[in-house]
Design a protein around this motif. Sequence first.
Motif: not given
Length: 256
Positions: A117-130
């Motif tokens: 989940e930490e990895i998910r939130q890190i990359y979500a903050a970079k603009g990754f989604e879906g």
Amino acid sequence: MPRTPKSKRPVDPLEHDHTPEAIAARLAEARKPDDLGDFVLGAVDGAITTFAIVAGVAGSGLSAGVAIVLGLANVLADGFSMAVGNYLKTKSDHDMLNRYRRLEQRHIAQHPDGEREEIRQIYAAKGFEGDALDHAVETITSDQQQWVDTMLREEFGLPTSPPAPRRAATITFIAFVTAGMAPIVPLVFSRSLGPDVTFGLSVGVTLLTFAGIGAVRGRVTQMSQLRGAVETMLIGGSAAALAYAVGRLLRSLAGG
């Protein structure tokens, strides 16, 4: 009438090829530890501290022999001391990196969902989604080495390839001794040239040493070599002038 060939425009060092091979080579080179900081740190400190002794001795009216003895002692003792300090600093960086690496490995083993989940939130903050976000998380967490390295960089801001302690210490020592000897060499000719000429030569050699250090710095950092040389000369020269002024002041206080 044949045309005169046009002169080629100078290549901007920040511009580079974008072929897959060139990109791979450039990225591999970028991951290597940079020795420039150790070189500049050792060389500038060696030249400044040694010339400070030469200038201080000259300002206080002591002999060139005194400056040579003190300068050589400074070059060896301070150079070794600085190398040891840099060794301990870089070794501490490695120790800290290894400590956090073990911590992340334990967290991944004990709490894989939370670390994912930490990895998910890190990359979500970079603009990754879906789907792109899902794919990025799956790719990174499928390789534990990459997973841990990503957490070290993104969560703790740690470099994953710090310089080797022995290499950093060696470069610092060699740079310190090499640059630190420059202000001393002209003093060997003091008897034949006289103290004033010798000191003037020491000033000139030291400024040239600063210029050389700055030029190397400019070349490696892709900035103007002239700018790097001038900046380093101004900074180093200011420190040298201060040392000379202190020597003159002490001489006047002592009634010399």
